[in-house]
Write an enzyme that holds these catalytic residues in place. Sequence first.
Site, PDB file in Angstrom:
ATOM      1  N   ASP A   1      18.608 -21.592  48.586  1.00  0.00           N
ATOM      2  CA  ASP A   1      18.699 -22.271  49.885  1.00  0.00           C
ATOM      3  C   ASP A   1      19.287 -21.351  50.942  1.00  0.00           C
ATOM      4  O   ASP A   1      18.556 -20.610  51.594  1.00  0.00           O
ATOM      5  CB  ASP A   1      19.441 -23.609  49.783  1.00  0.00           C
ATOM      6  CG  ASP A   1      20.681 -23.554  48.902  1.00  0.00           C
ATOM      7  OD1 ASP A   1      21.394 -22.540  48.922  1.00  0.00           O
ATOM      8  OD2 ASP A   1      20.951 -24.550  48.210  1.00  0.00           O
TER       9      ASP A   1
ATOM     10  N   GLY B   1      21.020 -18.761  50.423  1.00  0.00           N
ATOM     11  CA  GLY B   1      20.947 -17.392  49.931  1.00  0.00           C
ATOM     12  C   GLY B   1      22.286 -16.768  49.607  1.00  0.00           C
ATOM     13  O   GLY B   1      22.340 -15.617  49.179  1.00  0.00           O
TER      14      GLY B   1
END
Length: 221
Positions: free
Chosen positions: A141, A143
């Site tokens: 998501d 990261g």
Amino acid sequence: MDNAGMKKGIALKDDWPGYSLDLFSYPEHYHEDIESVYIPHGIIMNRVERLAHYIMDDFADNNNIMVLCVLKGGYKFCADLVEFIKVLGRNSNKYLETRVEFIRLKSYLNDQSTEQLQIIGSGDLSFLRGKSVLIVEAIVDTGKTMKALLKHVETFEPKMVKVAGLLVKRVPNMAESLTDYVGFEIPNHFVVGYALDYNEYFRDLNHLCVISKTGKMKYKV
């Protein structure tokens, strides 16, 4: 769409409600705990097979790759992806030998990503040195987790590193650029199944499903 674009996943619209539970089989004890079947198992498998084709093409100059499976949520995706790579190799003149290693990360509590990444187990990944590496993760998501893992992996000087993510979430500052192969791009819903969990529950669902408010409350810690 070019080949690079196709590797970035099938995008599900923000208003996609999923399929009615009545259309599919699933463990009956989860009846009140999930709202819908978001992505059926058959569609997941077909997309994973397509990702295996991309990986075979991109690693064509390599005789082998080191697959780094991110546990626990990535184990089914990794197992199916590696199996498709093996099948493709057996049916062509290019066999890509795969060696699978595992790393366990923990960054979620309930349905929220935490700031702290925990690498559980050995952090020594020296066996990656000089290797072509494919990191296999179930979901990416913001990261934060993947950036931390990539930074850790790079310290062991691999030959190259690519990332396969079954799901990429559309969230602020989404980490699409970190992921080379994407199964599906989805809205910011909390999904479970296909080894993705909510506090260790729902891993036994074959489909990817949207968890209900009842499910969140029942299994909250």
